[in-house]
Write a protein that holds these residues in place. Sequence first.
Motif, PDB file in Angstrom:
ATOM      1  N   HIS A  26       0.659  -1.212  -0.041  1.00 18.43           N
ATOM      2  CA  HIS A  26       0.031   0.051   0.015  1.00 18.43           C
ATOM      3  C   HIS A  26       0.745   1.455   0.067  1.00 18.43           C
ATOM      4  CE1 HIS A  26      -3.354   2.644   0.596  1.00 18.43           C
ATOM      5  NE2 HIS A  26      -2.863   3.180   1.586  1.00 18.43           N
ATOM      6  N   PRO A  27       1.901   1.460   0.833  1.00 22.17           N
ATOM      7  CA  PRO A  27       2.628   2.507   0.931  1.00 22.17           C
ATOM      8  C   PRO A  27       3.510   2.785  -0.512  1.00 22.17           C
ATOM      9  CG  PRO A  27       2.929   1.312   2.983  1.00 22.17           C
ATOM     10  CD  PRO A  27       2.328   0.582   1.894  1.00 22.17           C
ATOM     11  N   VAL A  28       3.691   1.784  -0.988  1.00 27.65           N
ATOM     12  CA  VAL A  28       4.683   1.705  -2.249  1.00 27.65           C
ATOM     13  C   VAL A  28       3.438   2.286  -3.376  1.00 27.65           C
ATOM     14  CG1 VAL A  28       5.701   0.460  -4.221  1.00 27.65           C
ATOM     15  CG2 VAL A  28       6.480   0.320  -1.887  1.00 27.65           C
ATOM     16  N   ALA A  29       2.251   1.571  -3.496  1.00 32.88           N
ATOM     17  CA  ALA A  29       1.118   2.222  -4.655  1.00 32.88           C
ATOM     18  C   ALA A  29       1.043   3.397  -4.243  1.00 32.88           C
ATOM     19  CB  ALA A  29       0.165   1.219  -4.378  1.00 32.88           C
ATOM     20  N   VAL A  30       0.873   3.969  -3.034  1.00 30.85           N
ATOM     21  CA  VAL A  30       0.290   5.395  -2.795  1.00 30.85           C
ATOM     22  C   VAL A  30       1.538   6.415  -3.226  1.00 30.85           C
ATOM     23  CG1 VAL A  30      -0.053   7.091  -1.046  1.00 30.85           C
ATOM     24  CG2 VAL A  30      -1.238   4.969  -0.786  1.00 30.85           C
ATOM     25  N   PHE A  31       2.710   6.073  -2.899  1.00 29.30           N
ATOM     26  CA  PHE A  31       3.906   6.601  -3.410  1.00 29.30           C
ATOM     27  C   PHE A  31       4.016   6.826  -4.843  1.00 29.30           C
ATOM     28  CE2 PHE A  31       8.627   7.089  -4.203  1.00 29.30           C
ATOM     29  CZ  PHE A  31       8.881   8.387  -3.472  1.00 29.30           C
ATOM     30  N   TYR A  32       3.869   5.864  -5.709  1.00 31.14           N
ATOM     31  CA  TYR A  32       3.822   5.662  -7.106  1.00 31.14           C
ATOM     32  C   TYR A  32       2.842   6.702  -7.663  1.00 31.14           C
ATOM     33  CZ  TYR A  32       3.355   4.101 -12.013  1.00 31.14           C
ATOM     34  OH  TYR A  32       3.240   3.915 -13.191  1.00 31.14           O
ATOM     35  N   ARG A  33       1.461   6.251  -7.232  1.00 34.51           N
ATOM     36  CA  ARG A  33       0.462   7.084  -7.560  1.00 34.51           C
ATOM     37  C   ARG A  33       0.463   8.698  -7.317  1.00 34.51           C
ATOM     38  NH1 ARG A  33      -2.305   7.431 -11.502  1.00 34.51           N
ATOM     39  NH2 ARG A  33      -3.122   5.548 -11.178  1.00 34.51           N
ATOM     40  N   ALA A  34       1.251   9.171  -6.056  1.00 31.02           N
ATOM     41  CA  ALA A  34       1.616  10.539  -6.027  1.00 31.02           C
ATOM     42  C   ALA A  34       2.441  10.765  -7.053  1.00 31.02           C
ATOM     43  CB  ALA A  34       2.129  10.814  -4.605  1.00 31.02           C
ATOM     44  N   LEU A  35       3.501  10.187  -7.487  1.00 30.14           N
ATOM     45  CA  LEU A  35       4.500  10.524  -8.429  1.00 30.14           C
ATOM     46  C   LEU A  35       3.868  10.834  -9.880  1.00 30.14           C
ATOM     47  CD1 LEU A  35       7.485   8.471  -7.375  1.00 30.14           C
ATOM     48  CD2 LEU A  35       7.385  10.653  -7.026  1.00 30.14           C
ATOM     49  N   ARG A  36       3.147  10.025 -10.064  1.00 27.17           N
ATOM     50  CA  ARG A  36       2.296  10.033 -11.248  1.00 27.17           C
ATOM     51  C   ARG A  36       1.456  11.421 -11.377  1.00 27.17           C
ATOM     52  NH1 ARG A  36       2.646   9.350 -15.326  1.00 27.17           N
ATOM     53  NH2 ARG A  36       1.037   8.190 -16.302  1.00 27.17           N
ATOM     54  N   ASP A  37       0.899  11.509 -10.240  1.00 28.26           N
ATOM     55  CA  ASP A  37      -0.187  12.830  -9.947  1.00 28.26           C
ATOM     56  C   ASP A  37       0.503  13.985 -10.119  1.00 28.26           C
ATOM     57  OD1 ASP A  37      -2.557  10.985  -9.769  1.00 28.26           O
ATOM     58  OD2 ASP A  37      -2.667  11.371  -7.705  1.00 28.26           O
ATOM     59  N   GLU A  38       1.956  14.034  -9.701  1.00 30.06           N
ATOM     60  CA  GLU A  38       2.680  15.063  -9.734  1.00 30.06           C
ATOM     61  C   GLU A  38       3.489  15.430 -11.322  1.00 30.06           C
ATOM     62  OE1 GLU A  38       3.577  17.537  -7.745  1.00 30.06           O
ATOM     63  OE2 GLU A  38       1.944  16.693  -6.535  1.00 30.06           O
ATOM     64  N   GLY A  39       2.817  14.285 -12.236  1.00 36.08           N
ATOM     65  CA  GLY A  39       3.148  14.626 -13.539  1.00 36.08           C
ATOM     66  C   GLY A  39       4.386  13.747 -14.089  1.00 36.08           C
ATOM     67  N   LEU A  40       5.055  13.091 -13.273  1.00 33.99           N
ATOM     68  CA  LEU A  40       6.400  11.894 -13.826  1.00 33.99           C
ATOM     69  C   LEU A  40       5.594  10.924 -14.689  1.00 33.99           C
ATOM     70  CD1 LEU A  40       7.333  13.300 -11.205  1.00 33.99           C
ATOM     71  CD2 LEU A  40       8.690  11.198 -10.985  1.00 33.99           C
ATOM     72  N   SER A  41       6.500  10.624 -15.795  1.00 28.93           N
ATOM     73  CA  SER A  41       6.073   9.462 -16.590  1.00 28.93           C
ATOM     74  C   SER A  41       6.095   8.156 -15.820  1.00 28.93           C
ATOM     75  CB  SER A  41       7.205   9.424 -17.653  1.00 28.93           C
ATOM     76  OG  SER A  41       8.404   9.092 -17.148  1.00 28.93           O
ATOM     77  N   PRO A  42       5.479   7.340 -16.364  1.00 26.28           N
ATOM     78  CA  PRO A  42       5.505   5.938 -15.707  1.00 26.28           C
ATOM     79  C   PRO A  42       6.938   5.297 -15.519  1.00 26.28           C
ATOM     80  CG  PRO A  42       3.869   6.137 -17.469  1.00 26.28           C
ATOM     81  CD  PRO A  42       4.571   7.336 -17.580  1.00 26.28           C
ATOM     82  N   GLU A  43       7.939   5.740 -16.576  1.00 26.35           N
ATOM     83  CA  GLU A  43       9.325   5.111 -16.405  1.00 26.35           C
ATOM     84  C   GLU A  43       9.900   5.580 -15.120  1.00 26.35           C
ATOM     85  OE1 GLU A  43       8.051   6.219 -19.278  1.00 26.35           O
ATOM     86  OE2 GLU A  43       7.308   4.394 -20.164  1.00 26.35           O
ATOM     87  N   ASP A  44       9.806   7.216 -14.878  1.00 20.63           N
ATOM     88  CA  ASP A  44      10.334   7.972 -14.029  1.00 20.63           C
ATOM     89  C   ASP A  44       9.760   7.496 -12.753  1.00 20.63           C
ATOM     90  OD1 ASP A  44      12.131   9.135 -15.884  1.00 20.63           O
ATOM     91  OD2 ASP A  44      10.973  11.147 -15.899  1.00 20.63           O
ATOM     92  N   ALA A  45       8.574   7.475 -12.683  1.00 16.78           N
ATOM     93  CA  ALA A  45       7.813   6.958 -11.412  1.00 16.78           C
ATOM     94  C   ALA A  45       8.348   5.843 -10.997  1.00 16.78           C
ATOM     95  CB  ALA A  45       6.122   6.965 -11.572  1.00 16.78           C
ATOM     96  N   ARG A  46       8.423   4.708 -11.876  1.00 14.03           N
ATOM     97  CA  ARG A  46       8.602   3.464 -11.626  1.00 14.03           C
ATOM     98  C   ARG A  46      10.036   3.338 -10.898  1.00 14.03           C
ATOM     99  NH1 ARG A  46       5.821   1.319 -16.046  1.00 14.03           N
ATOM    100  NH2 ARG A  46       7.447   1.534 -17.336  1.00 14.03           N
ATOM    101  N   ALA A  47      11.265   4.131 -11.511  1.00 13.99           N
ATOM    102  CA  ALA A  47      12.300   4.280 -10.990  1.00 13.99           C
ATOM    103  C   ALA A  47      12.487   4.895  -9.567  1.00 13.99           C
ATOM    104  CB  ALA A  47      13.165   5.076 -12.196  1.00 13.99           C
ATOM    105  N   ILE A  48      11.733   5.971  -9.239  1.00 11.80           N
ATOM    106  CA  ILE A  48      11.850   6.590  -8.146  1.00 11.80           C
ATOM    107  C   ILE A  48      11.379   5.402  -7.170  1.00 11.80           C
ATOM    108  CG2 ILE A  48      11.404   8.658  -6.761  1.00 11.80           C
ATOM    109  CD1 ILE A  48      11.432  10.242  -9.366  1.00 11.80           C
ATOM    110  N   THR A  49      10.156   5.036  -7.362  1.00  8.71           N
ATOM    111  CA  THR A  49       9.350   3.955  -6.630  1.00  8.71           C
ATOM    112  C   THR A  49      10.587   3.033  -6.160  1.00  8.71           C
ATOM    113  OG1 THR A  49       7.333   4.679  -7.611  1.00  8.71           O
ATOM    114  CG2 THR A  49       7.402   2.512  -6.310  1.00  8.71           C
TER     115      THR A  49
END
Length: 63
Positions: A26-49
């Motif tokens: 859950h924390p990982v999914a929330v973190f990923y979703r927040a990155l995507r909501d901030e406008g990061l690409s899926p690839e960048d969001a996955r890398a940071i996650t």
Amino acid sequence: MPHRPEDVQRTHAVETLGGLARDIAHPVAVFYRALRDEGLSPEDARAITGEFIAHLLGQIPKP
């Protein structure tokens, strides 16, 4: 039939890993979703996650 020690250790490791995955999912999914909501690409969001996951796992005490 008695279990071999390796089988017991493997079963324990699998159960521990499963519990860990459930705890951080859950924390990982929330973190990923927040990155995507901030406008990061899926690839960048996955890398940071991935770095976030590594950080979470790094906080687990070694047995």
